[in-house]
Design an enzyme around this catalytic site. Sequence first.
Site, PDB file in Angstrom:
ATOM      1  N   GLU A 317       0.818  -1.214   0.000  1.00 30.00           N
ATOM      2  CA  GLU A 317       0.000   0.000   0.000  1.00 30.00           C
ATOM      3  C   GLU A 317       0.855   1.269   0.000  1.00 30.00           C
ATOM      4  OE1 GLU A 317      -4.087  -1.654   2.074  1.00 30.00           O
ATOM      5  OE2 GLU A 317      -2.611  -0.706   3.365  1.00 30.00           O
ATOM      6  N   TRP A 383      -1.288 -11.652   0.910  1.00 30.30           N
ATOM      7  CA  TRP A 383      -2.456 -11.198   1.662  1.00 30.30           C
ATOM      8  C   TRP A 383      -3.632 -10.828   0.777  1.00 30.30           C
ATOM      9  CZ3 TRP A 383      -4.843  -6.291   1.843  1.00 30.30           C
ATOM     10  CH2 TRP A 383      -4.197  -5.268   1.152  1.00 30.30           C
ATOM     11  N   TYR A 408      -7.899 -13.012   7.926  1.00 31.10           N
ATOM     12  CA  TYR A 408      -7.820 -11.723   8.613  1.00 31.10           C
ATOM     13  C   TYR A 408      -8.830 -11.769   9.754  1.00 31.10           C
ATOM     14  CZ  TYR A 408      -4.608  -8.961   5.752  1.00 31.10           C
ATOM     15  OH  TYR A 408      -3.488  -8.451   5.158  1.00 31.10           O
ATOM     16  N   ASP A 410      -9.596  -9.690  12.007  1.00 38.51           N
ATOM     17  CA  ASP A 410     -10.366  -8.497  12.353  1.00 38.51           C
ATOM     18  C   ASP A 410     -11.651  -8.406  11.532  1.00 38.51           C
ATOM     19  OD1 ASP A 410      -8.060  -8.183  10.571  1.00 38.51           O
ATOM     20  OD2 ASP A 410      -8.853  -6.202  10.142  1.00 38.51           O
ATOM     21  N   TRP A 458      -5.394  -7.030  12.573  1.00 40.47           N
ATOM     22  CA  TRP A 458      -5.092  -5.599  12.512  1.00 40.47           C
ATOM     23  C   TRP A 458      -5.936  -4.891  13.548  1.00 40.47           C
ATOM     24  CZ3 TRP A 458      -0.958  -4.677   9.622  1.00 40.47           C
ATOM     25  CH2 TRP A 458      -0.633  -5.599   8.611  1.00 40.47           C
ATOM     26  N   GLU A 460      -6.822  -1.454  14.057  1.00 37.98           N
ATOM     27  CA  GLU A 460      -7.395  -0.118  13.949  1.00 37.98           C
ATOM     28  C   GLU A 460      -8.589   0.061  14.884  1.00 37.98           C
ATOM     29  OE1 GLU A 460      -5.751  -0.836   9.731  1.00 37.98           O
ATOM     30  OE2 GLU A 460      -6.568  -2.004  11.385  1.00 37.98           O
TER      31      GLU A 460
END
Length: 543
Positions: A317, A383, A408, A410, A458, A460
């Site tokens: 990213e 990923w 993932y 999350d 993750w 966040e």
Amino acid sequence: MDLIPLPSHTTTYAADHEVFSLRPETVLSAGPGTEVAARWLRDTVGAATGLPFTAGDHSAGGGVVRLAVDETVPGGPEGYRITVDPVGGVRITGAGPAGVFWGAQTLRQLLGPDAFRRAPLGAREWTLPACHLSDAPRFGWRGFMLDVARHFMPKDGVLRYLDLMAAHKLNVLHLHLTDDQGWRVQIRRHPRLTEVGAWRERTKVGLRESPLWDERPHGGYYTQDDIREIVAYAAARHITVVPEIDIPGHSQAAIAAYPELGNADVIDTAALGVLTSWGVNPNVLAPTEDVLRFYEEVFTELLELFPGTFFHIGGDECPKEQWEASPLAKDRMVALDLKDADELQSRLIGHFDRWLADRGRRLIGWDEILQGGIAEHAAVSSWRGYQGGITAARAGHDVVMCPESHVYLDWRQSDSPDEPVPISYVRTLEDVYRFEPVPAELTPEEAAHVIGTQANVWTEVLDSVRAVDYMVFPRLAAFAEVAWSALGAPEERDWPGFEARMRSHYARLDALGVEYRPPGGPLPWQRRPGVLGRPRPGSPPIR
């Protein structure tokens, strides 16, 4: 016996009521190479049971727990066998020290959920069923990625997660240490990375669409001695810690600390602070020699702290708009005879690939490092689905499969409105259990480059250990079985059998104090009403 992960081979060779009883007189005989497992048994199982596990080869009526290394045990260095004899006692034999340790983890499960507590509940008899187990892992890399950059997890929380990983026979902790929202590891030569980069003024609550803010400053970091402690604690559980230091994207915390690292000929980097919100960020490192030297100095300190082979550099990213507008970046592309910004990023990654290889290490990065050409020694964390891993494996590069669509953790666990801060598609416990890390389209030679698999969380929207627990468990238990056990094709897997074994495993998680998502949905204090996530409609096929 309700074991998770499922062993390769299990035989009960006596009637169900035949057991071996552990007593205060039971001794622990630890052969050469088993010292780590012996220490763990005394410290952990001994604490839960109140049994001393006194060192010795013979016991007056209490039996013996014998630990031994025997390289002929099949399945590689992590393979092990357990024999429980109602009269003679227990023998755990591993092909290497790690195998003995994983056998000790199985022994703990055989003792029942109360063996997962930190102190005895009272006087009781501890028994093991008479049986023989033979077991070995499918993959050498059985990973869990913990993001401590977005929301900092204090050291004790990391140590706790290492214990939880060991209980599930996971052996790689991928520690995501830096991002736009925080720098979490002390670098002595560049102290502002933590003095400035470890702290943000406030934090978005929910994802970017949310109007809510937590106005408290947030931050924290690990000192170098903290990292040494974490790495040593992991090593005592046969877990390798792989650090991730993000370059060239996800680097605003570093730029906030040292503005000269950014593209100062395009934007006012001195005005940048540590990012307070989430998402892909345009403020990336400048592709200059000075930046290379800076990160060489950072990596030099970190290589002293993390002795494992792999070093993760992110590489994902990275928007190229600032490079495309930067006269310095354009001059760099001309000087290196590069056709575009993707090749410029590839050249930067290639520099650190060679730099790490010269020091006996290997670079690993997210699958965007394939763009512009993959570096010679690099391994890939795939990923964005399977394709990056397929491309890398076909090119002869090692791969860790961790597709977001499968592992993932999350991502939301149901489509109920009670799910806290729902993200993306629904991925249930069964979905994770049916995850297959090796794509069917790979040849056997290509598939050999899939060195393992990893589940990622993750943070966040996970602002506490309780929130991490909820999203990670019980799905990490299903992932651990996928990573360890040979389960066959996804559609052939014994989901009802796993679900039945989970009923016992929930009791183990309860004893460990894990605040997992209950099968019936979140408990009242696990919900986050009014905090927006980013759910995607429906639940498309896994693959």
